[in-house]
Design a protein around this motif. Structure first.
Motif, PDB file in Angstrom:
ATOM      1  N   SER A  91      -4.858   3.202  -1.000  1.00 59.03           N
ATOM      2  CA  SER A  91      -5.205   1.835  -1.431  1.00 59.03           C
ATOM      3  C   SER A  91      -4.156   1.385  -2.540  1.00 59.03           C
ATOM      4  O   SER A  91      -3.678   2.298  -3.477  1.00 59.03           O
ATOM      5  CB  SER A  91      -6.546   1.622  -1.652  1.00 59.03           C
ATOM      6  OG  SER A  91      -6.845   0.345  -2.331  1.00 59.03           O
TER       7      SER A  91
ATOM      8  N   VAL B  83      -3.968 -12.240  10.771  1.00 60.37           N
ATOM      9  CA  VAL B  83      -2.873 -11.391  10.383  1.00 60.37           C
ATOM     10  C   VAL B  83      -2.032 -12.058   9.199  1.00 60.37           C
ATOM     11  O   VAL B  83      -2.532 -13.272   8.882  1.00 60.37           O
ATOM     12  CB  VAL B  83      -1.764 -11.091  11.524  1.00 60.37           C
ATOM     13  CG1 VAL B  83      -2.035 -10.126  12.368  1.00 60.37           C
ATOM     14  CG2 VAL B  83      -1.185 -12.318  11.879  1.00 60.37           C
ATOM     15  N   MET B  84      -1.014 -11.475   8.634  1.00 56.30           N
ATOM     16  CA  MET B  84      -0.320 -12.114   7.629  1.00 56.30           C
ATOM     17  C   MET B  84      -1.263 -12.373   6.405  1.00 56.30           C
ATOM     18  O   MET B  84      -1.281 -13.806   5.888  1.00 56.30           O
ATOM     19  CB  MET B  84       0.431 -13.385   7.885  1.00 56.30           C
ATOM     20  CG  MET B  84       1.506 -12.898   8.931  1.00 56.30           C
ATOM     21  SD  MET B  84       2.424 -11.669   8.653  1.00 56.30           S
ATOM     22  CE  MET B  84       3.939 -12.246   8.302  1.00 56.30           C
TER      23      MET B  84
ATOM     24  N   GLN C  46      -8.383  -8.948   0.768  1.00 56.32           N
ATOM     25  CA  GLN C  46      -7.569  -8.159   1.978  1.00 56.32           C
ATOM     26  C   GLN C  46      -7.623  -6.603   1.603  1.00 56.32           C
ATOM     27  O   GLN C  46      -7.822  -5.771   2.490  1.00 56.32           O
ATOM     28  CB  GLN C  46      -6.043  -8.478   1.630  1.00 56.32           C
ATOM     29  CG  GLN C  46      -5.075  -7.876   3.038  1.00 56.32           C
ATOM     30  CD  GLN C  46      -3.734  -8.146   2.775  1.00 56.32           C
ATOM     31  OE1 GLN C  46      -3.154  -8.786   1.656  1.00 56.32           O
ATOM     32  NE2 GLN C  46      -2.855  -7.933   3.657  1.00 56.32           N
TER      33      GLN C  46
ATOM     34  N   ASN D 169      -8.185   5.653   2.417  1.00 53.06           N
ATOM     35  CA  ASN D 169      -8.702   4.625   1.526  1.00 53.06           C
ATOM     36  C   ASN D 169      -8.795   5.152  -0.037  1.00 53.06           C
ATOM     37  O   ASN D 169      -9.859   5.315  -0.497  1.00 53.06           O
ATOM     38  CB  ASN D 169      -9.919   3.855   1.836  1.00 53.06           C
ATOM     39  CG  ASN D 169     -10.088   2.663   1.286  1.00 53.06           C
ATOM     40  OD1 ASN D 169      -9.312   2.184   0.481  1.00 53.06           O
ATOM     41  ND2 ASN D 169     -11.370   2.001   1.146  1.00 53.06           N
TER      42      ASN D 169
ATOM     43  N   ARG E 116      -7.321 -11.736  16.248  1.00 52.77           N
ATOM     44  CA  ARG E 116      -7.235 -11.054  14.640  1.00 52.77           C
ATOM     45  C   ARG E 116      -6.418 -11.603  13.985  1.00 52.77           C
ATOM     46  O   ARG E 116      -5.477 -12.146  14.107  1.00 52.77           O
ATOM     47  CB  ARG E 116      -7.021  -9.492  14.820  1.00 52.77           C
ATOM     48  CG  ARG E 116      -5.558  -9.259  15.306  1.00 52.77           C
ATOM     49  CD  ARG E 116      -5.666  -7.693  15.539  1.00 52.77           C
ATOM     50  NE  ARG E 116      -5.940  -6.842  14.290  1.00 52.77           N
ATOM     51  CZ  ARG E 116      -5.373  -6.541  13.390  1.00 52.77           C
ATOM     52  NH1 ARG E 116      -4.206  -6.972  13.121  1.00 52.77           N
ATOM     53  NH2 ARG E 116      -5.750  -6.054  12.436  1.00 52.77           N
TER      54      ARG E 116
ATOM     55  N   LYS F  79      -2.764   2.478   3.283  1.00 55.30           N
ATOM     56  CA  LYS F  79      -4.230   2.778   4.165  1.00 55.30           C
ATOM     57  C   LYS F  79      -3.998   1.620   5.240  1.00 55.30           C
ATOM     58  O   LYS F  79      -4.580   1.633   6.146  1.00 55.30           O
ATOM     59  CB  LYS F  79      -5.239   2.230   3.321  1.00 55.30           C
ATOM     60  CG  LYS F  79      -5.596   0.788   2.770  1.00 55.30           C
ATOM     61  CD  LYS F  79      -6.939   0.612   2.345  1.00 55.30           C
ATOM     62  CE  LYS F  79      -6.991  -0.976   1.821  1.00 55.30           C
ATOM     63  NZ  LYS F  79      -8.645  -1.055   1.772  1.00 55.30           N
ATOM     64  N   GLN F  80      -3.058   0.641   4.942  1.00 56.32           N
ATOM     65  CA  GLN F  80      -2.793  -0.373   6.003  1.00 56.32           C
ATOM     66  C   GLN F  80      -1.439  -1.097   5.920  1.00 56.32           C
ATOM     67  O   GLN F  80      -0.849  -1.070   4.944  1.00 56.32           O
ATOM     68  CB  GLN F  80      -3.838  -1.520   6.165  1.00 56.32           C
ATOM     69  CG  GLN F  80      -4.290  -2.426   5.102  1.00 56.32           C
ATOM     70  CD  GLN F  80      -5.521  -2.853   4.861  1.00 56.32           C
ATOM     71  OE1 GLN F  80      -6.577  -2.212   4.753  1.00 56.32           O
ATOM     72  NE2 GLN F  80      -5.403  -4.453   4.529  1.00 56.32           N
ATOM     73  N   SER F  81      -0.912  -1.768   6.623  1.00 50.02           N
ATOM     74  CA  SER F  81       0.160  -2.770   6.589  1.00 50.02           C
ATOM     75  C   SER F  81      -0.304  -3.988   6.196  1.00 50.02           C
ATOM     76  O   SER F  81      -1.090  -4.470   6.689  1.00 50.02           O
ATOM     77  CB  SER F  81       0.939  -2.785   8.063  1.00 50.02           C
ATOM     78  OG  SER F  81       1.313  -1.480   8.601  1.00 50.02           O
ATOM     79  N   GLN F  82       0.505  -4.355   5.180  1.00 50.76           N
ATOM     80  CA  GLN F  82      -0.144  -5.733   4.520  1.00 50.76           C
ATOM     81  C   GLN F  82      -0.094  -6.982   5.487  1.00 50.76           C
ATOM     82  O   GLN F  82      -0.554  -7.912   5.434  1.00 50.76           O
ATOM     83  CB  GLN F  82       0.460  -5.922   3.233  1.00 50.76           C
ATOM     84  CG  GLN F  82       1.791  -6.676   3.099  1.00 50.76           C
ATOM     85  CD  GLN F  82       2.332  -6.554   1.567  1.00 50.76           C
ATOM     86  OE1 GLN F  82       3.126  -5.741   1.420  1.00 50.76           O
ATOM     87  NE2 GLN F  82       2.037  -7.441   0.911  1.00 50.76           N
ATOM     88  N   ASP F  83       1.132  -6.814   6.532  1.00 48.56           N
ATOM     89  CA  ASP F  83       1.133  -7.928   7.384  1.00 48.56           C
ATOM     90  C   ASP F  83       0.121  -7.962   8.731  1.00 48.56           C
ATOM     91  O   ASP F  83      -0.258  -9.036   9.062  1.00 48.56           O
ATOM     92  CB  ASP F  83       2.762  -7.947   7.796  1.00 48.56           C
ATOM     93  CG  ASP F  83       2.789  -6.675   9.003  1.00 48.56           C
ATOM     94  OD1 ASP F  83       2.266  -5.726   8.195  1.00 48.56           O
ATOM     95  OD2 ASP F  83       3.678  -6.744   9.578  1.00 48.56           O
ATOM     96  N   THR F  84      -0.251  -6.939   9.033  1.00 44.51           N
ATOM     97  CA  THR F  84      -1.013  -6.777  10.317  1.00 44.51           C
ATOM     98  C   THR F  84      -2.472  -6.256   9.840  1.00 44.51           C
ATOM     99  O   THR F  84      -3.571  -6.584  10.695  1.00 44.51           O
ATOM    100  CB  THR F  84      -0.640  -5.705  11.315  1.00 44.51           C
ATOM    101  OG1 THR F  84      -0.562  -4.423  10.573  1.00 44.51           O
ATOM    102  CG2 THR F  84       0.699  -6.538  11.843  1.00 44.51           C
ATOM    103  N   ASP F  85      -2.654  -5.655   8.698  1.00 39.07           N
ATOM    104  CA  ASP F  85      -3.909  -4.945   8.381  1.00 39.07           C
ATOM    105  C   ASP F  85      -4.606  -3.961   9.417  1.00 39.07           C
ATOM    106  O   ASP F  85      -5.734  -3.956   9.463  1.00 39.07           O
ATOM    107  CB  ASP F  85      -5.089  -6.085   7.854  1.00 39.07           C
ATOM    108  CG  ASP F  85      -4.546  -6.917   6.705  1.00 39.07           C
ATOM    109  OD1 ASP F  85      -3.992  -6.273   5.928  1.00 39.07           O
ATOM    110  OD2 ASP F  85      -5.251  -7.941   6.510  1.00 39.07           O
ATOM    111  N   ALA F  86      -3.693  -3.362  10.048  1.00 41.64           N
ATOM    112  CA  ALA F  86      -4.118  -2.460  11.298  1.00 41.64           C
ATOM    113  C   ALA F  86      -4.889  -1.387  10.790  1.00 41.64           C
ATOM    114  O   ALA F  86      -6.132  -1.086  11.042  1.00 41.64           O
ATOM    115  CB  ALA F  86      -3.097  -2.126  12.206  1.00 41.64           C
TER     116      ALA F  86
ATOM    117  N   LEU G  20      -4.289   1.849  11.026  1.00 44.50           N
ATOM    118  CA  LEU G  20      -4.465   2.919  12.140  1.00 44.50           C
ATOM    119  C   LEU G  20      -3.701   4.049  12.069  1.00 44.50           C
ATOM    120  O   LEU G  20      -4.171   5.295  12.384  1.00 44.50           O
ATOM    121  CB  LEU G  20      -4.304   2.079  13.503  1.00 44.50           C
ATOM    122  CG  LEU G  20      -5.647   0.898  13.659  1.00 44.50           C
ATOM    123  CD1 LEU G  20      -4.917   0.656  15.129  1.00 44.50           C
ATOM    124  CD2 LEU G  20      -6.900   1.799  14.059  1.00 44.50           C
TER     125      LEU G  20
ATOM    126  N   TYR H 115       0.887  -1.194   0.022  1.00 44.22           N
ATOM    127  CA  TYR H 115       0.235  -0.047   0.146  1.00 44.22           C
ATOM    128  C   TYR H 115       0.846   1.214   0.004  1.00 44.22           C
ATOM    129  O   TYR H 115       0.765   2.255  -0.770  1.00 44.22           O
ATOM    130  CB  TYR H 115      -1.024   0.205   1.153  1.00 44.22           C
ATOM    131  CG  TYR H 115      -1.743  -1.220   1.231  1.00 44.22           C
ATOM    132  CD1 TYR H 115      -2.853  -1.291   0.508  1.00 44.22           C
ATOM    133  CD2 TYR H 115      -1.591  -2.484   1.751  1.00 44.22           C
ATOM    134  CE1 TYR H 115      -3.807  -2.379   0.543  1.00 44.22           C
ATOM    135  CE2 TYR H 115      -2.275  -3.510   2.118  1.00 44.22           C
ATOM    136  CZ  TYR H 115      -3.532  -3.583   1.133  1.00 44.22           C
ATOM    137  OH  TYR H 115      -4.142  -4.687   1.159  1.00 44.22           O
TER     138      TYR H 115
END
Ligand SMILES: Cc1cc2nc3c(=O)[nH]c(=O)nc-3n(C[C@H](O)[C@H](O)[C@H](O)COP(=O)(O)OP(=O)(O)OC[C@H]3O[C@@H](n4cnc5c(N)ncnc54)[C@H](O)[C@@H]3O)c2cc1C
Ligand SMILES: Nc1ncnc2c1ncn2[C@@H]1O[C@H](COP(=O)(O)O)[C@@H](O)[C@H]1O
Lengths: 260, 353
Positions: free
Chosen positions: A180, B155-156, B283, A144, B153, A119-126, A128, A36
């Protein structure tokens, strides 16, 4: 026009991984530029090419995050800033709120037309950090984004993917936008870009340079364990020919009350 | 302790994912009251642009069964469209009043919609709360030093999940759709017949901060008005790169029509402009939780599968017997979609009579 892009080095989610005793085991050397964020860099470069100006990439992390910054420089960013957490005790557990505080401390001392985030980190999808930074800096934000253009006023017109449709949102200069990966296809650095990136400035700052203490970056959330995802079972496979297979599946769906 | 839920209202109704969170809130509040004798209350925030003001009968019918202790309503023109500063201000006002300026501990829980994702981080900073985003499960317990939130939650790209913990006076959580069931209205109250006057309600006003903070919506580009909301859909037919032309698209439409299903798409097709970006599942796109998910010509990349694992039954149609989608599908048909879909459509038509 000056755009800062916050970029993060993340583990490659497609690398093999294993969970043992609540811990995630994977080759952390296989780290990549968050997809992202790559789109955010690409968009900043496109705007710079159209309107002139400067693109600065910023990352908070260990010394090796410099590789990610170099990649963005090779794509075409003008300079890079690494805010090093190398000697910070909390560094392993830092969460979005920790990074947001560091980034806000840095940006509060800069002048800019816009701050771009992923829009987010691709490992954690946080998802924030962006709006946290906007709140800390008291600046408008749009999340987004799937498209960005610059307006004559100096502000930005952002196409944002909302819940049902897309919203065209106008935000004044000095705003923050989270991007995004649906926005563009990030360019792959060419050899010339890679060579040039080696000569571009990459400044390294410490938390104390920004007046940020270890207490300020103490994470507010803590991962207590990694677990396997309860796997879905691979089910029945049909391959007897379209008509026959369709008959079987339709019958199953009917029996399960799924045809209504 | 206050459990505060921001209701997600769309087209005049409350979204299913929002009622799921409210149901979980009711359950947690009841169990805290029972087990520790602590006082715990369930509160809801409603933001609406209706100038007519608070409509007690309407809201009692919608959420009466949840025995919400208090509803905070913000009525303002700004809520005609999504507006992050207005939403932040409304939730902040409600939170300030509900918690007595923050003296009571609180949990702020919301459904993981795009609207909520937009404000989650900013709101946590504004309220000084700890936040865990996009959870599939969560528990709370009242501790001396605040509220402990324990969540699970993915992840990955949903290849693993984490157990995450936060302890603070105020904790926030957003919840994936399909994570909790909806409370059966009839089982709770007297046949859904609630007294409109008993629902305790109070207005909150939003602060129109200086214009510098505001963004302005110029235009909304909506997908075709009659499309089914994928987050709410009971059935979804999703198309992937295998759906190459108008003939294949027409087959997808026909199958979806038959099943009263929403149409979704993989990134390969939204990127190519074949389907609207709001139809992307995965995702980057939406996390869905239908009873039936039919993946047609989709390979099953982890980033796509990340959005569909909450589906009850997954059916896959793919001509490659080794496609990873078959590892998560309950029923797989190995074959060419141009042959399989017409056969499936005919077979379903015959059975539906
Ligand atoms: C950070 C990130 C986020 C992402 N987010 C998403 C997301 O939200 N959603 C998403 O979908 N992807 C997402 N992706 C992209 C994802 O990795 C895949 O590239 C994408 O899902 C592939 O789409 P596909 O399965 O349609 O195409 P392909 O992988 O090309 O698969 C096409 C399939 O169709 C089958 N096929 C072809 N012709 C026929 C036929 N005639 N009959 C039957 N079968 C046929 C083929 O066998 C093949 O399996 C993301 C990627 C990244 C890096
Ligand atoms: N350590 C970091 N350094 C720079 N940018 C970051 C960092 N962490 C998060 N970000 C930015 O914030 C976005 C959202 O992150 P997250 O809240 O982790 O999903 C990322 O896409 C980045 O743009």
């Amino acid at each position: 026009m000056k755009i800062f892009v916050s970029i993060k080095m993340v583990p490659d989610v497609s690398a093999p991984m294993q969970i043992k005793n609540d811990e995630l085991i994977m080759d952390l050397d296989r780290a990549v530029l968050n997809a992202y964020d790559a789109s955010a860099v690409e968009e900043a470069l496109v705007l710079k090419e159209a309107h002139g100006g400067e693109v600065v990439v910023v990352s908070v992390g260990l010394a090796k995050a410099a590789e990610t910054l170099r990649k963005a420089l090779a794509m075409g960013a003008d300079s890079a800033v690494l805010i090093s957490t190398e000697n910070v005790e909390a560094t392993v557990g830092m969460d979005s709120s920790s990074f947001a505080k560091v980034l806000a401390a840095y940006f509060s001392k800069q002048s800019y037309d816009a701050l771009f985030f992923g829009k987010q980190s691709q490992d954690t999808d946080a998802g924030l950090t962006g709006s946290m930074v906007a709140e800390l800096l008291v600046i408008p934000y749009v999340s987004n984004a799937v498209g960005i253009s610059r307006e004559a006023s100096g502000g930005f017109l952002v196409k944002r993917q909302g819940d049902s449709g897309q919203e065209m949102v106008a935000a004044g200069a000095g705003c923050l936008i989270t991007c995004s990966n649906d926005m563009n296809e990030p360019r792959i650095p060419k050899l010339k870009g890679i060579m040039a990136s080696k000569k571009k400035p990459l400044d390294v700052l410490s938390l104390s340079d920004l007046g940020v203490s270890e207490g300020d970056v103490a994470p507010k959330t803590r991962i207590t364990a990694y677990r396997d995802i309860p796997a879905r079972q691979a089910g029945q496979k049909f391959s007897e020919g379209a008509a026959e297979d369709a008959g079987w599946v339709a019958e199953i769906l009917e029996k399960n009350d799924l045809l209504s | 302790m206050i459990f505060l839920h921001l209701l997600t209202v769309q087209n005049g109704g409350i979204k299913r994912s929002s009622l799921e969170v409210l149901s979980r809130g009711r359950e947690l509040v009841d169990s805290i009251c029972k087990s520790s004798g602590d006082s715990a209350e369930l509160h809801a925030v409603v933001c609406s642009p209706e100038v007519a003001g608070w409509d007690a009968a309407k809201w009692s019918a919608e959420i009466g069964a949840y025995n919400v202790d208090k509803v905070w309503s913000a009525t303002d023109e700004a809520f005609k469209e999504h507006n992050n500063q207005a939403l932040l201000s409304a939730v902040q006002s409600a939170h300030t009043q509900a918690t007595g300026d923050g003296t009571k501990h609180s949990v702020i829980a919301m459904a993981s919609t795009e609207g909520v994702k937009d404000i989650l981080g900013a709101l946590s900073m504004r309220l000084g709360a700890s936040v865990i985003a996009d959870v599939s499960e969560f528990e709370i317990s009242a501790e001396n030093d605040g509220i402990q939130l324990n969540a699970t939650r993915p992840v990955m790209a949903s290849k693993a999940q984490t157990k995450v913990q936060a302890t603070a006076n105020h904790v926030m959580v957003s919840v994936r759709s399909g994570s909790y069931g909806i409370i059966d209205q009839a089982a709770l109250g007297s046949d859904g017949d609630y007294d409109a006057n008993t629902i305790s309600h109070q207005h909150v006003s939003i602060e129109h901060t200086d214009s510098k903070l505001h963004t302005q919506i110029r235009e909304i580009i909506t997908a075709a008005a009659d499309t089914i909301d994928l987050n709410e859909a009971e059935a979804i037919v999703a198309a992937g790169r295998g759906v190459k032309d108008e003939t294949a698209k027409a087959l997808i439409d026909e199958l979806a029509d038959l099943l009263n299903a929403g149409i979704g798409a993989s990134r390969a097709l939204t990127e190519a402009g074949v389907y609207d970006p709001s139809m992307q599942i995965g995702q980057t796109g939406k996390v869905v939780s239908p009873q039936l998910y039919i993946a047609v010509g989709i390979s099953g990349a982890i980033q796509h599968v990340a959005g569909i694992t909450n589906s009850k039954v997954i059916v896959a149609v793919n001509k490659d017997a080794d496609a990873p989608i078959f590892e998560v599908a309950d029923y797989g048909i190995v074959g060419d979609l141009y042959e399989v879909l017409p056969a499936l459509i005919a077979e379903i038509k015959r059975r539906k009579g």
